[in-house]
Design a protein around this motif. Structure first.
Motif, PDB file in Angstrom:
ATOM      1  N   ASP A 141       0.830  -1.209   0.000  1.00 24.43           N
ATOM      2  CA  ASP A 141       0.000   0.000   0.000  1.00 24.43           C
ATOM      3  C   ASP A 141       0.862   1.256   0.000  1.00 24.43           C
ATOM      4  OD1 ASP A 141      -2.294  -1.410  -0.087  1.00 24.43           O
ATOM      5  OD2 ASP A 141      -2.851  -1.128   2.010  1.00 24.43           O
ATOM      6  N   GLY A 142       1.939   1.240   0.783  1.00 19.91           N
ATOM      7  CA  GLY A 142       2.842   2.383   0.776  1.00 19.91           C
ATOM      8  C   GLY A 142       3.467   2.600  -0.586  1.00 19.91           C
ATOM      9  N   ARG A 143       3.805   1.503  -1.273  1.00 25.23           N
ATOM     10  CA  ARG A 143       4.367   1.613  -2.625  1.00 25.23           C
ATOM     11  C   ARG A 143       3.352   2.197  -3.594  1.00 25.23           C
ATOM     12  NH1 ARG A 143       9.491   1.140  -3.836  1.00 25.23           N
ATOM     13  NH2 ARG A 143       9.677  -0.930  -2.904  1.00 25.23           N
ATOM     14  N   LEU A 144       2.107   1.731  -3.514  1.00 22.04           N
ATOM     15  CA  LEU A 144       1.081   2.208  -4.436  1.00 22.04           C
ATOM     16  C   LEU A 144       0.716   3.667  -4.176  1.00 22.04           C
ATOM     17  CD1 LEU A 144      -1.254  -0.929  -4.464  1.00 22.04           C
ATOM     18  CD2 LEU A 144       0.277  -0.186  -6.283  1.00 22.04           C
ATOM     19  N   ARG A 145       0.745   4.094  -2.941  1.00 21.32           N
ATOM     20  CA  ARG A 145       0.395   5.475  -2.594  1.00 21.32           C
ATOM     21  C   ARG A 145       1.572   6.436  -2.716  1.00 21.32           C
ATOM     22  NH1 ARG A 145      -3.232   4.923   2.940  1.00 21.32           N
ATOM     23  NH2 ARG A 145      -4.873   3.570   2.106  1.00 21.32           N
ATOM     24  N   ASP A 146       2.740   5.883  -2.956  1.00 18.35           N
ATOM     25  CA  ASP A 146       3.962   6.680  -2.980  1.00 18.35           C
ATOM     26  C   ASP A 146       4.184   7.348  -1.626  1.00 18.35           C
ATOM     27  OD1 ASP A 146       6.286   7.674  -4.023  1.00 18.35           O
ATOM     28  OD2 ASP A 146       5.367   9.410  -5.004  1.00 18.35           O
ATOM     29  N   GLN A 147       3.960   6.580  -0.576  1.00 21.22           N
ATOM     30  CA  GLN A 147       4.142   7.052   0.788  1.00 21.22           C
ATOM     31  C   GLN A 147       4.978   6.039   1.565  1.00 21.22           C
ATOM     32  OE1 GLN A 147       0.245   7.621   2.438  1.00 21.22           O
ATOM     33  NE2 GLN A 147      -0.265   9.349   1.084  1.00 21.22           N
ATOM     34  N   ILE A 148       5.501   6.498   2.687  1.00 18.76           N
ATOM     35  CA  ILE A 148       6.267   5.612   3.562  1.00 18.76           C
ATOM     36  C   ILE A 148       5.297   4.769   4.367  1.00 18.76           C
ATOM     37  CG2 ILE A 148       7.897   5.510   5.474  1.00 18.76           C
ATOM     38  CD1 ILE A 148       9.101   8.113   4.479  1.00 18.76           C
ATOM     39  N   ALA A 149       5.482   3.478   4.353  1.00 16.36           N
ATOM     40  CA  ALA A 149       4.627   2.587   5.138  1.00 16.36           C
ATOM     41  C   ALA A 149       4.900   2.779   6.626  1.00 16.36           C
ATOM     42  CB  ALA A 149       4.880   1.135   4.743  1.00 16.36           C
ATOM     43  N   THR A 150       3.822   2.781   7.429  1.00 17.51           N
ATOM     44  CA  THR A 150       3.949   3.001   8.868  1.00 17.51           C
ATOM     45  C   THR A 150       3.203   1.916   9.627  1.00 17.51           C
ATOM     46  OG1 THR A 150       1.997   4.445   8.872  1.00 17.51           O
ATOM     47  CG2 THR A 150       4.155   5.495   8.614  1.00 17.51           C
ATOM     48  N   CYS A 151       3.589   1.750  10.889  1.00 14.41           N
ATOM     49  CA  CYS A 151       2.921   0.805  11.772  1.00 14.41           C
ATOM     50  C   CYS A 151       1.518   1.321  12.077  1.00 14.41           C
ATOM     51  CB  CYS A 151       3.724   0.636  13.064  1.00 14.41           C
ATOM     52  SG  CYS A 151       2.876  -0.323  14.341  1.00 14.41           S
ATOM     53  N   PRO A 152       0.483   0.489  12.017  1.00 12.83           N
ATOM     54  CA  PRO A 152      -0.877   0.968  12.287  1.00 12.83           C
ATOM     55  C   PRO A 152      -1.113   1.362  13.732  1.00 12.83           C
ATOM     56  CG  PRO A 152      -0.853  -1.418  12.010  1.00 12.83           C
ATOM     57  CD  PRO A 152       0.522  -0.935  11.649  1.00 12.83           C
ATOM     58  N   ASN A 153      -0.230   0.974  14.643  1.00 11.36           N
ATOM     59  CA  ASN A 153      -0.409   1.313  16.061  1.00 11.36           C
ATOM     60  C   ASN A 153       0.300   2.603  16.446  1.00 11.36           C
ATOM     61  OD1 ASN A 153      -1.923  -0.931  16.343  1.00 11.36           O
ATOM     62  ND2 ASN A 153      -0.632  -1.945  17.859  1.00 11.36           N
ATOM     63  N   CYS A 154       1.601   2.675  16.168  1.00 14.69           N
ATOM     64  CA  CYS A 154       2.400   3.808  16.641  1.00 14.69           C
ATOM     65  C   CYS A 154       2.836   4.749  15.521  1.00 14.69           C
ATOM     66  CB  CYS A 154       3.629   3.304  17.394  1.00 14.69           C
ATOM     67  SG  CYS A 154       4.744   2.272  16.385  1.00 14.69           S
ATOM     68  N   ARG A 155       2.545   4.367  14.248  1.00 11.44           N
ATOM     69  CA  ARG A 155       2.874   5.205  13.082  1.00 11.44           C
ATOM     70  C   ARG A 155       4.370   5.387  12.874  1.00 11.44           C
ATOM     71  NH1 ARG A 155      -1.436   4.294  10.325  1.00 11.44           N
ATOM     72  NH2 ARG A 155      -3.337   4.821  11.476  1.00 11.44           N
ATOM     73  N   VAL A 156       5.167   4.488  13.422  1.00 17.57           N
ATOM     74  CA  VAL A 156       6.592   4.543  13.141  1.00 17.57           C
ATOM     75  C   VAL A 156       6.838   3.913  11.777  1.00 17.57           C
ATOM     76  CG1 VAL A 156       7.147   2.311  14.191  1.00 17.57           C
ATOM     77  CG2 VAL A 156       8.875   4.101  14.153  1.00 17.57           C
ATOM     78  N   GLU A 157       7.875   4.342  11.086  1.00 13.16           N
ATOM     79  CA  GLU A 157       8.167   3.837   9.743  1.00 13.16           C
ATOM     80  C   GLU A 157       8.519   2.356   9.791  1.00 13.16           C
ATOM     81  OE1 GLU A 157      11.468   4.493   6.158  1.00 13.16           O
ATOM     82  OE2 GLU A 157      11.338   5.899   7.835  1.00 13.16           O
ATOM     83  N   ILE A 158       7.993   1.604   8.826  1.00 11.89           N
ATOM     84  CA  ILE A 158       8.315   0.181   8.724  1.00 11.89           C
ATOM     85  C   ILE A 158       8.824  -0.109   7.319  1.00 11.89           C
ATOM     86  CG2 ILE A 158       6.697  -0.606  10.490  1.00 11.89           C
ATOM     87  CD1 ILE A 158       4.754  -1.324   8.270  1.00 11.89           C
ATOM     88  N   SER A 159       9.757  -1.012   7.230  1.00 18.19           N
ATOM     89  CA  SER A 159      10.311  -1.449   5.954  1.00 18.19           C
ATOM     90  C   SER A 159      10.976  -2.803   6.167  1.00 18.19           C
ATOM     91  CB  SER A 159      11.315  -0.425   5.408  1.00 18.19           C
ATOM     92  OG  SER A 159      12.440  -0.325   6.266  1.00 18.19           O
TER      93      SER A 159
END
Length: 409
Positions: A141-159
């Motif tokens: 989803d992050g790739r499709l939105r051209d956004q950085i993927a984040t954790c759904p709980n704390c919103r920290v970046e995930i990769s």
């Protein structure tokens, strides 16, 4: 020493000087003298009971046994009460165990789908858990939105580089009980898949005559009874012809694919390239995601492979069904037509799961791009494998091997 009556025996106990020393396991009792013939049995029993020696521990006066042995001897009389207490305590312990297992399952479940992991379990830098399917879906989803993927709980970046596997959670989850979706019985999570596929008596099963048109599908324990009473074996050849024709059509397609591949391997000019497609964005107002390889050489020409998601849908991240289509592009001019057969498959540097589907295009001076063809991923109908597509989108690039066959005319 004579005792005139039971009352006198109680009022005048013998002196301690005439008594033998009492040990822990000794009981000294005096018996009453012979009563007269006219005495009732009740008076004699009371005199015997009252003749016990003062100074003996109370818990040994009645039976003459030490406390530990008395408890064992008395246990036979309380069998029913102790059995019921054991059953109640066992039920209470079972309830506590189930409650604890449920609480542990809630603590170890995925933060996205709220289910225990079936494969790998990842965690963000803050320790929030995500199963492998949800983790790759978030990255896709992050790739499709051209956004950085984040954790759904704390919103920290995930990769792939920041998140890590949690092996302790995976091992603990594999030991927790989980309910079978067919028989509703609980089994350890690690053995649940084997039970549902091979052991469960309620698992859905086809009739062995499904090839000739039987549509029955029921629990495994009813299979033998159904097959004994199935009417399809008694049907005529004309009645089962439609089912046999459909089966023959599938076999014919597989045979055609096999024969085509064998025929292509007899071509004089065959070449393969191990490629990697990287993500890019279009220059339109709404930037759309596409993948493209670097230029590579084949048959003295320069080529490029290009791919897109859901046929360049405007918002592909809003769709649960995701497909990848790709095309072969000739980047140099050719004076003679080139009839090219090509297909993509897993390469030595790839973990992509893809089925075999051969495509053909006639490259000419005016037709340098093939049509977009579906990349046949295995876990869907018609090449639509959404979970495998998400797994590929979660990577930084898509590695694959491209085979090309040139037909000389």
């Amino acid at each position: 020493m004579s005792v005139e009556s039971s009352s006198s025996a109680v009022q005048q106990p013998p002196s301690s000087s005439n008594l033998p020393l009492l040990g822990d396991n000794q009981v000294v009792a005096t018996t009453s003298s012979a009563s007269s013939a006219s005495s009732s049995s009740s008076s004699s029993s009371s005199s015997v009971g009252a003749g016990n020696v003062v100074g003996v521990p109370l818990d040994t006066q009645s039976s003459g046994e030490p406390p530990a042995k008395k408890q064992l001897l008395d246990g036979g009389g309380a069998t029913s009460s102790s059995g019921s207490s054991l059953l109640s305590s066992a039920a209470a312990a079972s309830g506590m165990h189930e409650k604890l297992a449920h609480r542990i399952s809630n603590a170890l479940c995925c933060a996205v789908c709220l289910d225990l992991p079936k494969t790998a379990m990842y965690q963000c830098q803050m320790g929030h858990l995500m199963c492998a399917a949800c983790f790759t879906h978030l990255l896709a989803d992050g790739r499709l939105r051209d956004q950085i993927a984040t954790c759904p709980n704390c919103r920290v970046e995930i990769s792939k580089s920041t998140a890590s596997r949690n092996l302790a959670v995976e091992k603990a989850a594999s030991e927790l009980p989980s309910e079978c979706q067919f028989c509703n019985k609980e089994f350890p999570y690690k053995s649940l898949e084997r039970h549902e596929q091979h052991e469960c008596q309620e698992r859905p099963t086809k009739c062995k005559y499904h090839r000739i048109g039987c549509q029955w599908r029921g629990p495994f324990h009813e299979t033998n009874e159904h097959e004994r009473n199935c009417l399809h074996p008694q049907k005529s050849g004309y009645e089962v012809m439609a089912a046999l024709e459909a089966h023959d059509e599938r076999i014919k397609e597989e045979k055609k694919m096999f024969n085509t591949l064998i025929d292509l391997l007899s071509y004089e000019k065959i070449i393969f390239n191990d490629l990697q497609m990287k993500p890019y964005r279009t220059d339109e107002y709404v930037h759309k995601l596409f993948y493209e390889t670097a230029r590579f050489s084949a048959f003295n020409q320069q080529w490029v492979v290009k791919a897109r998601i859901n046929n360049s849908q405007r918002d592909p991240h809003q769709s649960n069904e995701r497909t990848i289509t790709y095309q072969l592009i000739l980047k140099t001019k050719t004076s003679t037509p080139m009839s090219i057969h090509f297909f993509a498959l897993k390469g030595p540097f790839s973990d992509m799961k893809v089925s075999t589907q051969i495509y053909k295009h006639e490259f000419t001076e005016t037709s340098t791009e093939s049509e977009y063809y579906v990349l046949p991923l295995p876990d869907g109908i018609g090449g639509s494998g959404s979970s495998e597509c998400n797994r590929m989108l979660a990577n930084k690039g898509i590695n694959f091997r491209l085979l090309m066959f040139l037909l000389n005319k």
